[in-house]
Design a protein around this motif. Sequence first.
Motif, mmCIF file in Angstrom:
data_model
loop_
_atom_site.group_PDB
_atom_site.id
_atom_site.type_symbol
_atom_site.label_atom_id
_atom_site.label_comp_id
_atom_site.label_asym_id
_atom_site.label_seq_id
_atom_site.Cartn_x
_atom_site.Cartn_y
_atom_site.Cartn_z
ATOM 1 N N ARG A 188 31.586 27.247 30.621
ATOM 2 C CA ARG A 188 30.813 28.488 30.690
ATOM 3 C C ARG A 188 30.587 28.883 32.152
ATOM 4 O O ARG A 188 30.812 30.028 32.537
ATOM 5 C CB ARG A 188 29.477 28.322 29.964
ATOM 6 C CG ARG A 188 28.590 29.568 30.004
ATOM 7 C CD ARG A 188 27.226 29.328 29.369
ATOM 8 N NE ARG A 188 26.548 28.132 29.829
ATOM 9 C CZ ARG A 188 25.954 28.001 31.022
ATOM 10 N NH1 ARG A 188 25.960 28.991 31.891
ATOM 11 N NH2 ARG A 188 25.354 26.865 31.361
ATOM 12 N N VAL A 189 30.170 27.930 32.983
ATOM 13 C CA VAL A 189 29.918 28.215 34.394
ATOM 14 C C VAL A 189 31.216 28.590 35.107
ATOM 15 O O VAL A 189 31.253 29.542 35.896
ATOM 16 C CB VAL A 189 29.225 27.016 35.078
ATOM 17 C CG1 VAL A 189 29.176 27.196 36.597
ATOM 18 C CG2 VAL A 189 27.822 26.830 34.518
ATOM 19 N N ALA A 190 32.285 27.866 34.838
ATOM 20 C CA ALA A 190 33.576 28.174 35.462
ATOM 21 C C ALA A 190 34.017 29.590 35.105
ATOM 22 O O ALA A 190 34.454 30.350 35.982
ATOM 23 C CB ALA A 190 34.632 27.158 35.036
ATOM 24 N N GLU A 221 34.830 35.171 36.730
ATOM 25 C CA GLU A 221 34.518 36.577 36.487
ATOM 26 C C GLU A 221 33.854 37.196 37.713
ATOM 27 O O GLU A 221 34.165 38.318 38.099
ATOM 28 C CB GLU A 221 33.605 36.709 35.258
ATOM 29 C CG GLU A 221 33.267 38.135 34.893
ATOM 30 C CD GLU A 221 34.465 38.947 34.439
ATOM 31 O OE1 GLU A 221 34.551 40.138 34.818
ATOM 32 O OE2 GLU A 221 35.328 38.399 33.717
ATOM 33 N N GLN A 222 32.969 36.437 38.338
ATOM 34 C CA GLN A 222 32.232 36.942 39.495
ATOM 35 C C GLN A 222 33.160 37.318 40.640
ATOM 36 O O GLN A 222 32.882 38.252 41.382
ATOM 37 C CB GLN A 222 31.214 35.911 39.966
ATOM 38 C CG GLN A 222 30.286 36.424 41.042
ATOM 39 C CD GLN A 222 29.204 35.421 41.404
ATOM 40 O OE1 GLN A 222 29.316 34.238 41.141
ATOM 41 N NE2 GLN A 222 28.148 35.899 42.018
ATOM 42 N N VAL A 223 34.270 36.610 40.782
ATOM 43 C CA VAL A 223 35.219 36.926 41.854
ATOM 44 C C VAL A 223 36.438 37.686 41.341
ATOM 45 O O VAL A 223 37.467 37.765 41.998
ATOM 46 C CB VAL A 223 35.639 35.662 42.648
ATOM 47 C CG1 VAL A 223 34.450 35.080 43.387
ATOM 48 C CG2 VAL A 223 36.278 34.625 41.751
ATOM 49 N N ARG A 271 41.039 36.701 34.553
ATOM 50 C CA ARG A 271 42.321 36.782 33.840
ATOM 51 C C ARG A 271 43.274 35.652 34.248
ATOM 52 O O ARG A 271 44.253 35.374 33.574
ATOM 53 C CB ARG A 271 42.963 38.144 34.054
ATOM 54 C CG ARG A 271 43.441 38.375 35.463
ATOM 55 C CD ARG A 271 43.983 39.795 35.684
ATOM 56 N NE ARG A 271 44.490 39.970 37.008
ATOM 57 C CZ ARG A 271 43.754 40.076 38.107
ATOM 58 N NH1 ARG A 271 42.444 40.027 38.031
ATOM 59 N NH2 ARG A 271 44.323 40.233 39.290
ATOM 60 N N GLN A 272 42.987 34.974 35.351
ATOM 61 C CA GLN A 272 43.832 33.883 35.828
ATOM 62 C C GLN A 272 43.245 32.507 35.517
ATOM 63 O O GLN A 272 43.737 31.500 36.016
ATOM 64 C CB GLN A 272 44.062 34.025 37.324
ATOM 65 C CG GLN A 272 44.873 35.269 37.667
ATOM 66 C CD GLN A 272 45.045 35.435 39.144
ATOM 67 O OE1 GLN A 272 44.080 35.406 39.900
ATOM 68 N NE2 GLN A 272 46.291 35.609 39.563
ATOM 69 N N ALA A 273 42.248 32.450 34.658
ATOM 70 C CA ALA A 273 41.561 31.193 34.345
ATOM 71 C C ALA A 273 42.512 30.114 33.847
ATOM 72 O O ALA A 273 42.337 28.936 34.160
ATOM 73 C CB ALA A 273 40.462 31.438 33.308
#
Length: 145
Positions: free
Chosen positions: A120-122, A127-129, A133-135
């Motif tokens: 969840r944090v990752a 998302e913050q940066v 979409r590249q997770a």
Amino acid sequence: MSHEPLLRIEDVVKRYDEETALDGVSLTMDRGDVGVLIGPSGSGKSTLLRCVNRLTEIDGGEIYLDGDLVSGPDTDVDELRRQVGMVFQDFNLFSHLTARGNIELGLRRVRGMSKEDARRVADEQLEQVSIARQADSYPAELSGG
């Protein structure tokens, strides 16, 4: 009522022999801020980040995190590094882990988070940066290699 920034860097200097990597760098960031360090290769961006979590020691100036001096000799460096994470440029990422997996690893091993909480944090951090979409991409895919 005074407002203490989350991160305050004051006149930081870092030298390597005859070369000055940082020369009187100062900045402040409040909780929730998103900042970008932009500059050519060798301009000190990574050096500054490494100084914040004491992977590189400064030669002058001061660094405060949440009001506490973290560049001083009394700082518990291990505790500081539990609070200030850093994901290195792609050549230092674990190639067998995705972008998300590289972030999750530190959260689980250093902070003791459950797999679900670390995911969840990752995801929030990606998302913050703006790279959510590249997770599920691996380092070679992220760098185009």
